[in-house]
Design an enzyme around this catalytic site. Structure first.
Site, mmCIF file in Angstrom:
data_model
loop_
_atom_site.group_PDB
_atom_site.id
_atom_site.type_symbol
_atom_site.label_atom_id
_atom_site.label_comp_id
_atom_site.label_asym_id
_atom_site.label_seq_id
_atom_site.Cartn_x
_atom_site.Cartn_y
_atom_site.Cartn_z
ATOM 1 N N GLU A 39 -4.066 -40.168 46.683
ATOM 2 C CA GLU A 39 -4.601 -40.825 45.490
ATOM 3 C C GLU A 39 -6.019 -41.337 45.784
ATOM 4 O OE1 GLU A 39 -3.112 -44.781 44.540
ATOM 5 O OE2 GLU A 39 -2.920 -44.186 42.442
ATOM 6 N N LYS A 68 1.158 -63.736 41.851
ATOM 7 C CA LYS A 68 0.059 -63.561 42.821
ATOM 8 C C LYS A 68 -0.842 -62.452 42.262
ATOM 9 C CE LYS A 68 -1.629 -61.809 46.094
ATOM 10 N NZ LYS A 68 -2.998 -61.232 45.938
ATOM 11 N N CYS A 94 -3.401 -46.073 37.179
ATOM 12 C CA CYS A 94 -2.430 -45.348 38.010
ATOM 13 C C CYS A 94 -2.012 -44.030 37.375
ATOM 14 C CB CYS A 94 -1.207 -46.217 38.239
ATOM 15 S SG CYS A 94 -0.416 -46.684 36.688
ATOM 16 N N GLU A 135 6.034 -50.457 40.678
ATOM 17 C CA GLU A 135 5.208 -49.447 40.008
ATOM 18 C C GLU A 135 4.043 -49.152 40.936
ATOM 19 O OE1 GLU A 135 6.423 -51.210 35.621
ATOM 20 O OE2 GLU A 135 4.314 -50.827 36.047
HETATM 21 P P1 NAD Z 1 -2.663 -53.218 46.449
HETATM 22 O O1 NAD Z 1 -1.311 -52.703 46.771
HETATM 23 O O2 NAD Z 1 -3.689 -53.226 47.501
HETATM 24 O O3 NAD Z 1 -2.579 -54.728 45.931
HETATM 25 C C1 NAD Z 1 -1.754 -55.091 44.849
HETATM 26 C C2 NAD Z 1 -1.350 -56.543 45.005
HETATM 27 O O4 NAD Z 1 -0.521 -56.678 46.148
HETATM 28 C C3 NAD Z 1 -2.529 -57.492 45.203
HETATM 29 O O5 NAD Z 1 -2.250 -58.695 44.528
HETATM 30 C C4 NAD Z 1 -2.519 -57.687 46.711
HETATM 31 O O6 NAD Z 1 -3.110 -58.898 47.128
HETATM 32 C C5 NAD Z 1 -1.035 -57.688 47.003
HETATM 33 N N1 NAD Z 1 -0.670 -57.326 48.367
HETATM 34 C C6 NAD Z 1 -1.338 -56.496 49.210
HETATM 35 N N2 NAD Z 1 -0.679 -56.413 50.382
HETATM 36 C C7 NAD Z 1 0.424 -57.195 50.270
HETATM 37 C C8 NAD Z 1 1.497 -57.531 51.161
HETATM 38 N N3 NAD Z 1 1.582 -57.035 52.388
HETATM 39 N N4 NAD Z 1 2.459 -58.379 50.715
HETATM 40 C C9 NAD Z 1 2.399 -58.882 49.464
HETATM 41 N N5 NAD Z 1 1.400 -58.622 48.586
HETATM 42 C C10 NAD Z 1 0.426 -57.778 48.990
HETATM 43 O O7 NAD Z 1 -3.141 -52.389 45.178
HETATM 44 P P2 NAD Z 1 -4.534 -52.488 44.438
HETATM 45 O O8 NAD Z 1 -5.560 -51.867 45.312
HETATM 46 O O9 NAD Z 1 -4.707 -53.860 43.940
HETATM 47 O O10 NAD Z 1 -4.278 -51.541 43.161
HETATM 48 C C11 NAD Z 1 -4.486 -50.170 43.156
HETATM 49 C C12 NAD Z 1 -3.177 -49.445 43.394
HETATM 50 O O11 NAD Z 1 -2.215 -49.854 42.440
HETATM 51 C C13 NAD Z 1 -3.290 -47.948 43.203
HETATM 52 O O12 NAD Z 1 -2.534 -47.308 44.195
HETATM 53 C C14 NAD Z 1 -2.646 -47.702 41.856
HETATM 54 O O13 NAD Z 1 -2.110 -46.426 41.654
HETATM 55 C C15 NAD Z 1 -1.571 -48.727 41.863
HETATM 56 N N6 NAD Z 1 -1.130 -49.049 40.495
HETATM 57 C C16 NAD Z 1 0.067 -48.571 40.049
HETATM 58 C C17 NAD Z 1 0.488 -48.825 38.749
HETATM 59 C C18 NAD Z 1 1.787 -48.302 38.183
HETATM 60 O O14 NAD Z 1 2.169 -48.724 37.110
HETATM 61 N N7 NAD Z 1 2.466 -47.385 38.862
HETATM 62 C C19 NAD Z 1 -0.321 -49.591 37.922
HETATM 63 C C20 NAD Z 1 -1.536 -50.060 38.405
HETATM 64 C C21 NAD Z 1 -1.938 -49.787 39.713
HETATM 65 O O1 6OD Z 2 0.978 -49.552 30.062
HETATM 66 C C1 6OD Z 2 1.747 -50.056 30.871
HETATM 67 O O2 6OD Z 2 2.745 -50.719 30.522
HETATM 68 C C2 6OD Z 2 1.526 -49.884 32.311
HETATM 69 N N1 6OD Z 2 2.436 -50.434 33.144
HETATM 70 C C3 6OD Z 2 0.418 -49.223 32.734
HETATM 71 C C4 6OD Z 2 0.087 -48.993 34.077
HETATM 72 C C5 6OD Z 2 -1.148 -48.523 34.359
HETATM 73 C C6 6OD Z 2 -1.574 -48.315 35.688
HETATM 74 O O3 6OD Z 2 -2.715 -48.520 36.082
#
Ligand code: NAD
Ligand code: 6OD
Length: 502
Positions: free
Chosen positions: A406, A194, A304, A270
């Protein structure tokens, strides 16, 4: 958030000159959804695709297709055959890199150079790394001697989890999708993906690439839609899912944990970060400032791992502030295809509203703005896009919301410190725990401080330098579990221990 239209809008857009129609991908076939939603280009706000949102039936069909594929030729493949296939996928990704770059750039507005050098390059690297990991994976085995004299051979065999839900965000769409998809497939699972509603294009194209490389139909299925009360929630609450691997916001991770709790399914999360950097007075100042600019503003701050809190030893505070403000001012906002562009827009107007909300809050909390702080006027047809200025604050401390929540935009905050102990305490004073950076010329100190950071990834004198075999993940609000190399294999497989009395 993309706007919802009706099913008839999907049909109406079939005639040229229509935006692309992005359909779900189930059992090797494109599949219509229950309604369409618009995907706009963050560079200028133009409509680029109408996306078919999956409903109950489509999610059901995707999970059933993944389940059936486990029983087909995919389930009978040897590890050697699977790794060959994954390497072929990597080759096709490299060959079709231009198409993937275009998909990624269209959805996110990021500079083409970044999409090519980071997102797409990492997509093929993720497949090769996963193939290497599974090809060289060993198994536990023990020759057991019991006190009563019996002897036995214990050994573990690894089996796939089964059908894995892969739910990913919009910031590095293809990188983060393949980071999870490749090891899931290497371990023999089948998958329902998804992608984010904001970035549906590269996942759809990847499904086609996987088929071209020879991945059997049904092994990878893609359902489009939103999270809550849409495809995301339908997937995580589906009884046919054997595990969920998720990247996104911490609050979404929490919702997914609740969704899978009744069926006790394993999760790998993550999540978000509020990452700190610590800059000691003995650091190479030019390298540190350049590194801080990269860690604060790469991908318009939408990584992130980006640094949103910078603690600077008092003696060099003014120099770091001046240097970083200058670097922020030098970033070049512009069209993705312009090779001089360093910085794209935010992903959407909704996300820009959120980031601007933090800009206003920082002012209320007493921040001094050293760079940026608002919305630029770019002209050239770009002002319908979700542009924002790379921004630098001082004057805040760890009691302020802007230092604890964040933001996920191109903004960071400078705070002075006096001692090493104080710097570590300030950096660790957060509910998150994803990444940290220590800048110092004293490597003994570098090791000492890096090890005390309460995070999953602790860099010294660099940022986002990745070895795909190393563990990646976070503590606290930043996640559950680790992926990368054997850590991925541990999540995507279930060992069965066999004990044979000798
Ligand atoms: P989000 O959590 O809003 O959405 C991520 C995904 O989850 C999307 O596909 C969304 O449609 C889906 N989703 C949302 N609500 C859901 C639910 N209730 N059930 C199932 N699926 C659901 O995140 P975003 O806004 O797309 O991304 C930004 C966030 O992601 C930031 O907080 C960022 O720090 C985090 N992030 C973390 C990492 C990491 O590796 N730790 C990497 C990239 C992004
Ligand atoms: O580099 C990666 O493998 C990884 N998971 C990065 C995550 C980045 C977050 O936005």
């Amino acid at each position: 958030m993309p706007t919802q239209t009706t099913t008839s809008a999907v049909a109406a857009t079939a005639a040229p000159p229509a935006p692309t129609r992005l359909r779900n991908f189930i059992a090797g076939e494109p599949v219509d959804g229950v309604r369409g939603f618009d995907k706009t280009n963050p560079v200028d706000g133009s409509l680029i695709a109408v996306v078919h949102e999956a409903g109950v039936d489509e999610v059901d069909r995707a999970v059933a297709a993944a389940r059936a594929a486990l029983e087909g030729p995919w389930g009978r493949m040897t590890v050697l055959e699977r790794t060959r296939l994954l390497r072929r996928v990597a080759d096709v990704i490299d060959r079709r890199a231009d198409e993937l770059v275009a998909a990624e750039v269209g959805d996110t507005g990021k500079p083409e150079t970044l999409a090519r050098d980071l997102d797409v390059a990492r997509a093929s690297a993720n497949f090769r790394a996963a193939a290497d990991t599974v090809a060289s994976a060993g198994l536990d085995s023990f020759l057991t001697e019991m006190p009563d004299g019996r002897r036995a051979l214990n050994y573990a065999v690894r089996k796939p989890l089964g059908v894995v839900a892969v739910i990913v965000p919009w910031n590095l769409p293809l990188l983060l999708l393949t980071w999870k998809l490749a090891p899931a497939l290497a371990a023999g699972n089948t998958v329902v993906v998804k992608p984010s509603e904001e970035t549906p294009s590269s996942a759809t194209l990847l499904a086609e690439i996987l088929m071209e490389a020879g991945v059997p139909a049904g092994v990878v299925n893609v359902v489009h839609g939103f999270g809550s009360r849409s495809a995301g929630e339908l997937l995580t609450t589906h009884p046919g899912i054997d595990g969920v691997t998720f990247t996104g916001e911490s609050s979404t991770g929490s919702a997914i944990m609740r969704a899978v709790a009744p069926r006790v399914r394993p999760v790998s999360f993550e999540l978000g970060g509020k990452n700190a950097a610590v800059v000691f007075a003995d650091a190479d100042l030019d390298a540190a400032i350049a590194g801080l600019a990269r860690s604060s503003y790469l991908n318009t701050g939408q990584v992130c791992l980006c640094t949103e809190r910078i603690y600077v030893e008092r003696a060099i505070f003014d120099d770091v502030a001046a240097g970083l403000a200058e670097q922020a001012g030098r970033l070049r906002l512009g069209r993705p295809e312009d090779p001089a562009t360093t910085t794209g827009p935010l992903i959407s107007q909704a996300h820009r509203d959120k980031v601007l909300g933090y800009f206003a809050l920082a002012r209320e909390e007493g921040a001094t703005v050293l760079a940026g702080g608002g919305v630029p006027t770019l002209g050239d047809g770009l002002d319908g896009g979700s542009w924002i200025e790379p921004t630098l604050w001082t004057g805040l401390d760890n009691t302020h919301r802007t230092m604890r929540e964040e933001v996920f935009g191109p903004v960071t905050s400078l705070v002075p410190f006096d001692t090493e102990e104080q710097a570590i305490a300030l950096a660790n004073d957060t509910d998150y725990g994803l990444a940290a950076v220590t800048w110092t010329s004293d490597l003994t100190r570098g090791h000492r401080v890096a090890q005390r950071m309460r995070v999953g990834m602790s860099w010294v004198n660099t940022w986002y330098l990745r070895d795909l075999r190393s563990p990646f993940g976070g503590v606290g609000l930043s996640g559950v579990g680790r992926e990368g190399g054997r850590h991925s294999l541990e999540f995507y497989t279930e060992p069965t221990n066999v004990c044979v009395q000798l």
